[in-house]
Design an enzyme around this catalytic site. Sequence first.
Site, PDB file in Angstrom:
ATOM      1  NE  ARG A 222     -14.172   8.253  -3.555  1.00  0.00           N
ATOM      2  CZ  ARG A 222     -13.255   7.507  -4.183  1.00  0.00           C
ATOM      3  NH1 ARG A 222     -13.447   7.117  -5.418  1.00  0.00           N
ATOM      4  NH2 ARG A 222     -12.159   7.131  -3.556  1.00  0.00           N
ATOM      5  CG  HIS A 270     -16.262   2.834  -7.795  1.00  0.00           C
ATOM      6  ND1 HIS A 270     -16.655   3.560  -6.703  1.00  0.00           N
ATOM      7  CD2 HIS A 270     -14.957   3.165  -7.984  1.00  0.00           C
ATOM      8  CE1 HIS A 270     -15.642   4.279  -6.245  1.00  0.00           C
ATOM      9  NE2 HIS A 270     -14.601   4.055  -7.025  1.00  0.00           N
TER      10      HIS A 270
HETATM   11  C1  GLV Z   1     -11.102   4.472  -6.363  1.00  0.00           C
HETATM   12  O1  GLV Z   1     -12.189   4.939  -6.461  1.00  0.00           O
HETATM   13  C2  GLV Z   1      -9.964   5.118  -5.789  1.00  0.00           C
HETATM   14  O2  GLV Z   1     -10.109   6.131  -5.072  1.00  0.00           O
HETATM   15  O3  GLV Z   1      -8.836   4.658  -6.036  1.00  0.00           O
END
Ligand code: GLV
Length: 307
Positions: A222, A270
């Site tokens: 994150r 992401h």
């Molecule tokens: C993506 O970032 C997840 O947490 O699956």
Amino acid sequence: MAILYKSEARRGAEWARVFAEKRPDLPFYIWPETGDPAAVRYMAVWVPPDDLSEFPNLEVMFSIGAGVDQLDLSRVPAHLPVVRMIEPALAAGMAEYVVWSVLSLHRQMPFYLQETRGGGWRQQPLREAEACRVGIMGLGVLAQAALERLAPFGYPLSGWSRSRRAIPGVTCYAGAEELPAFLAACDILVCLLPLTDDTRGMLNADLFARLPQGAAVVNAARGGHLVQADLIAALDAGHLSAAVLDVTETEPPEPSDPVRTHKRIWLTPHIASMTGWRSAAEVVLANIARHEAGQPMDGVVDRSRGY
Ligand code: GLV
């Protein structure tokens, strides 16, 4: 009795197909359609609806993602079990991303791409895999899949987690007191930690200073784990050689954010891994069956730990 899905609608339609086939008795709604809110027993969400009091008979909150920080656990009533997504496609995707990053960093791709695009042709000594130590912070399901796929390349592998783990072929470190020894042995550091109050901002100047000179960093967890200004300072000072980031504090980052343009940062939006719709729907169905049979579900979040 019904389940409410709240995330990307396109993938929700795929979940709906699996549910219609396997649990025709359990109506499947895709937010913002909810049916009768009092009938909603289960939710599968990335972020839950603002007002959960509209769903008085909710029994389980399933996260669509591996992480649950985006759910804001403080907003989910304490009696409700929250379940993380543990499914094979998500682990396989993350393992690919980690292997790709580690190989790219070990083989100095950030340097070579810049070099050849800039008209140069300098060659660096080739470092053997055996001399490139790879360490992963966070030793959950995703990290274990990545470590398994890294093993055949011959990298010395280590891992660090809050509580002790034993993984064959991996030197495991645990807890704050063993963190410095772990970091000192990481030429490539990969962060796959859950984001909690304890891990927020953990990738900071102090931590980078403990990595060997020339180390590289991968963050596929994150954005909140990383203090971006500290990373850029460590890259600019030459202490770190490169970084691969799949996540940022604000997503998407501003067009002017230096993470977008820094020469030694590779940034992806992401995409390191994504929940596989069919396998995820099946995992949730299996957990619903366990819940209905009064058995423990897989992946229930321990609220006191935050993951
Ligand atoms: C993506 O970032 C997840 O947490 O699956």
